[in-house]
Write a protein that holds these residues in place. Structure first.
Motif, PDB file in Angstrom:
ATOM      1  N   GLU A 164      27.149  52.709  48.627  1.00  0.00           N
ATOM      2  CA  GLU A 164      27.259  51.288  48.936  1.00  0.00           C
ATOM      3  C   GLU A 164      28.663  50.983  49.440  1.00  0.00           C
ATOM      4  OE1 GLU A 164      24.970  48.754  46.318  1.00  0.00           O
ATOM      5  OE2 GLU A 164      26.618  47.334  46.374  1.00  0.00           O
ATOM      6  N   ALA A 165      28.745  50.115  50.430  1.00  0.00           N
ATOM      7  CA  ALA A 165      30.034  49.862  51.071  1.00  0.00           C
ATOM      8  C   ALA A 165      30.935  48.998  50.209  1.00  0.00           C
ATOM      9  CB  ALA A 165      29.794  49.168  52.409  1.00  0.00           C
ATOM     10  N   GLY A 166      32.227  49.310  50.209  1.00  0.00           N
ATOM     11  CA  GLY A 166      33.224  48.447  49.584  1.00  0.00           C
ATOM     12  C   GLY A 166      33.794  47.524  50.650  1.00  0.00           C
ATOM     13  N   PHE A 167      34.707  46.635  50.246  1.00  0.00           N
ATOM     14  CA  PHE A 167      35.291  45.683  51.205  1.00  0.00           C
ATOM     15  C   PHE A 167      36.031  46.420  52.318  1.00  0.00           C
ATOM     16  CE2 PHE A 167      38.555  42.571  52.551  1.00  0.00           C
ATOM     17  CZ  PHE A 167      37.700  41.555  52.943  1.00  0.00           C
ATOM     18  N   GLY A 168      36.703  47.526  51.929  1.00  0.00           N
ATOM     19  CA  GLY A 168      37.479  48.298  52.899  1.00  0.00           C
ATOM     20  C   GLY A 168      36.633  48.853  54.032  1.00  0.00           C
TER      21      GLY A 168
ATOM     22  N   TYR B 101      34.113  47.380  55.431  1.00  0.00           N
ATOM     23  CA  TYR B 101      33.896  46.305  56.411  1.00  0.00           C
ATOM     24  C   TYR B 101      35.171  46.059  57.225  1.00  0.00           C
ATOM     25  CZ  TYR B 101      29.465  45.468  54.136  1.00  0.00           C
ATOM     26  OH  TYR B 101      28.204  45.641  53.650  1.00  0.00           O
TER      27      TYR B 101
ATOM     28  N   PHE C 136      43.316  34.527  64.873  1.00  0.00           N
ATOM     29  CA  PHE C 136      41.994  34.426  65.502  1.00  0.00           C
ATOM     30  C   PHE C 136      41.864  35.348  66.714  1.00  0.00           C
ATOM     31  CE2 PHE C 136      42.154  30.257  63.217  1.00  0.00           C
ATOM     32  CZ  PHE C 136      41.306  30.687  62.208  1.00  0.00           C
TER      33      PHE C 136
ATOM     34  N   ILE D  57      29.275  51.877  41.341  1.00  0.00           N
ATOM     35  CA  ILE D  57      28.706  50.923  42.297  1.00  0.00           C
ATOM     36  C   ILE D  57      29.126  49.481  41.961  1.00  0.00           C
ATOM     37  CG2 ILE D  57      26.451  50.145  41.424  1.00  0.00           C
ATOM     38  CD1 ILE D  57      25.348  51.531  44.015  1.00  0.00           C
TER      39      ILE D  57
ATOM     40  N   ARG E 279      32.529  48.872  43.430  1.00  0.00           N
ATOM     41  CA  ARG E 279      32.443  48.608  44.869  1.00  0.00           C
ATOM     42  C   ARG E 279      32.001  47.175  45.132  1.00  0.00           C
ATOM     43  NH1 ARG E 279      32.034  52.759  48.666  1.00  0.00           N
ATOM     44  NH2 ARG E 279      32.516  54.757  47.752  1.00  0.00           N
ATOM     45  N   ARG E 280      30.993  46.733  44.359  1.00  0.00           N
ATOM     46  CA  ARG E 280      30.506  45.361  44.547  1.00  0.00           C
ATOM     47  C   ARG E 280      31.592  44.352  44.209  1.00  0.00           C
ATOM     48  NH1 ARG E 280      24.464  46.082  42.168  1.00  0.00           N
ATOM     49  NH2 ARG E 280      23.700  47.256  43.936  1.00  0.00           N
TER      50      ARG E 280
ATOM     51  N   SER F 171      34.831  44.841  44.418  1.00  0.00           N
ATOM     52  CA  SER F 171      35.839  44.856  45.493  1.00  0.00           C
ATOM     53  C   SER F 171      35.357  44.033  46.681  1.00  0.00           C
ATOM     54  CB  SER F 171      36.163  46.290  45.908  1.00  0.00           C
ATOM     55  OG  SER F 171      35.449  46.670  47.063  1.00  0.00           O
ATOM     56  N   ARG F 172      34.070  44.121  46.963  1.00  0.00           N
ATOM     57  CA  ARG F 172      33.506  43.381  48.083  1.00  0.00           C
ATOM     58  C   ARG F 172      33.545  41.873  47.809  1.00  0.00           C
ATOM     59  NH1 ARG F 172      28.120  46.244  49.262  1.00  0.00           N
ATOM     60  NH2 ARG F 172      27.259  44.489  48.127  1.00  0.00           N
TER      61      ARG F 172
ATOM     62  N   GLY G 248      37.129  40.627  47.873  1.00  0.00           N
ATOM     63  CA  GLY G 248      37.617  40.596  49.256  1.00  0.00           C
ATOM     64  C   GLY G 248      37.081  39.395  50.003  1.00  0.00           C
ATOM     65  N   VAL G 249      35.773  39.150  49.887  1.00  0.00           N
ATOM     66  CA  VAL G 249      35.156  38.008  50.585  1.00  0.00           C
ATOM     67  C   VAL G 249      35.730  36.700  50.037  1.00  0.00           C
ATOM     68  CG1 VAL G 249      32.995  36.752  50.959  1.00  0.00           C
ATOM     69  CG2 VAL G 249      33.040  39.230  51.182  1.00  0.00           C
TER      70      VAL G 249
ATOM     71  N   THR H 121      39.305  36.219  51.278  1.00  0.00           N
ATOM     72  CA  THR H 121      39.297  35.920  52.714  1.00  0.00           C
ATOM     73  C   THR H 121      38.888  34.467  52.963  1.00  0.00           C
ATOM     74  OG1 THR H 121      38.656  38.211  53.121  1.00  0.00           O
ATOM     75  CG2 THR H 121      38.412  36.703  54.960  1.00  0.00           C
TER      76      THR H 121
ATOM     77  N   PHE I 157      41.080  31.450  54.538  1.00  0.00           N
ATOM     78  CA  PHE I 157      40.565  30.720  55.710  1.00  0.00           C
ATOM     79  C   PHE I 157      40.631  29.203  55.466  1.00  0.00           C
ATOM     80  CE2 PHE I 157      36.876  29.021  58.170  1.00  0.00           C
ATOM     81  CZ  PHE I 157      37.346  29.311  59.431  1.00  0.00           C
TER      82      PHE I 157
END
Lengths: 310, 57
Positions: free
Chosen positions: A12-16, A18, A56, B9, B12-13, B15-16, B19-20, B23, B27
């Motif tokens: 599963e992908a981490g923030f890094g 992306y 941007f 896992i 990882r979640r 961290s995601r 991060g979101v 961000t 913004f």
């Protein structure tokens, strides 16, 4: 015996992961050149507007990187240099890269328009379209001139920075564009000479694959000769001055010498020293661009003290 | 009853999500700062009766 591994979740992908989709190394060059374009423009811009504009522009560049990774996932998987990217390595689904690229494209263009002006936003939209559609989808797999025309996408950021500050395109902005545009082919062809297996395995029609390596060496020399007057000529415009002129003369002399050495070598000699000259010219070409834009910035920074410019 | 140990896992979640979240927070701050600057600069403009806008207090 139970096979518990069969029930393990896929990676599963981490923030890094992306962040990697946005090509952060390319973004850093975009941030630098766009910042120079903004800072050397002959108008004062509020620091918050400047920060927002740079962010941007960088986000737009990142969006086009994500769209490129979505489209090129099949060839990225074949090339050693790109096989570990998030989509070919299976960490991020191709559809997610597409979604992220599209969403960030829209956000970056609209926000740049609101932060600075709509001409800058239009140029950013055109850059994303040019990189994702004209370069990635069309030229990259169809013509050995892919790098030459596709280089325009990387050349737009300083022009967008300049337009974000001034609201119009001028000779200085065109020259900063031309500097990166003319620099891109010899830079990438030097890379293609020593990354020889990658592009042919992936079926990308790089000049080394379609026209041979001798022809590529000649092309590097010709484009470096064409680049020199553009780079030196910028010294006599509003962004130039004695510091820039000295830097441009030294850097172009050096680059021409490197291109001449590449031209005079054949494959046997290059194989014997593991492409030492090609690798050193490629590394130098990175400094070449950084130092040209650094000199443009130095001229603008010293101008208030009566030192920069003519 | 003890909690189950955290799987990789979950890290990882987290961290995601972090991060979101950061961000989006950045913004929002940027849009707010941009709005303040734009409104303040607009306030410095002088609106003429003929519809033109010039700089001035």
């Amino acid at each position: 015996m139970s096979d518990i591994h069969a029930y393990e979740q896929p990676e599963e992908a981490g923030f890094g992961d992306y962040v990697q989709l946005l090509k952060p190394r390319v973004m850093s060059l975009v941030v630098f050149t766009a910042l120079v374009g903004l800072l050397v423009a002959p108008v004062s811009v509020h620091p918050v507007v400047m920060l927002a504009s740079i962010l941007f522009i960088a986000l737009g560049a990142g969006a086009s990187g994500a769209l490129n990774m979505w489209w090129d996932a099949d060839i990225d998987a074949v090339m050693r240099r790109t096989a570990k990217r998030p989509v070919p390595s299976g960490k991020v689904a191709a559809g997610e890269a597409l979604g992220l690229g599209m969403a960030l494209s829209g956000i970056s263009v609209v926000m740049l328009g609101l932060a600075s002006n709509w001409l800058a936003a239009g140029l950013l939209a055109f850059t994303i379209f040019f990189y994702a559609v004209v370069y990635s989808m069309w030229l990259k797999r169809s013509t050995p001139q892919n790098i030459v025309i596709g280089g325009a996408a990387g050349a737009f950021p300083p022009m967008i920075g300049w337009v974000a500050a001034t609201g119009h395109i001028s000779l200085e902005a065109v020259l900063m564009f031309a500097l990166i545009f003319m620099w891109t082919p010899p830079h990438f062809w030097a890379l293609a000479l020593f990354m020889k297996e990658d592009y042919s395995n992936a079926g990308v029609p790089m000049l080394t694959v379609t026209h041979g390596r001798k022809s590529t060496r000649k092309h590097i020399l010709v484009y470096t000769i064409l680049l020199a007057p553009v780079a030196v000529g910028a010294a006599f415009t509003g962004i130039g001055g004695p510091i820039y002129l000295a830097a441009a003369l030294a850097l172009n002399g050096w680059f021409l010498w490197g291109a001449w050495r590449i031209f005079n070598r054949d494959e046997a000699v290059a194989e014997a020293d593991s492409y030492a000259v090609e690798k050193s010219v490629f590394r130098f070409s990175l400094y070449y661009l950084f130092l040209h834009f650094g000199a443009i910035l130095a001229e603008a920074a010293l101008r208030p003290y009566g030192l920069g410019g003519w | 009853m003890a909690f189950r140990p955290e799987h990789e896992i979950h890290k990882r979640r987290f961290s995601r999500n972090l991060g979101v979240g950061l961000t989006l927070g950045a913004f929002i701050l940027l849009v707010f700062a941009l709005t303040v600057v734009k409104v303040t600069e607009e306030g410095k403009m002088k609106h003429n009766p003929d519809g033109t806008v010039v700089e001035g207090q």
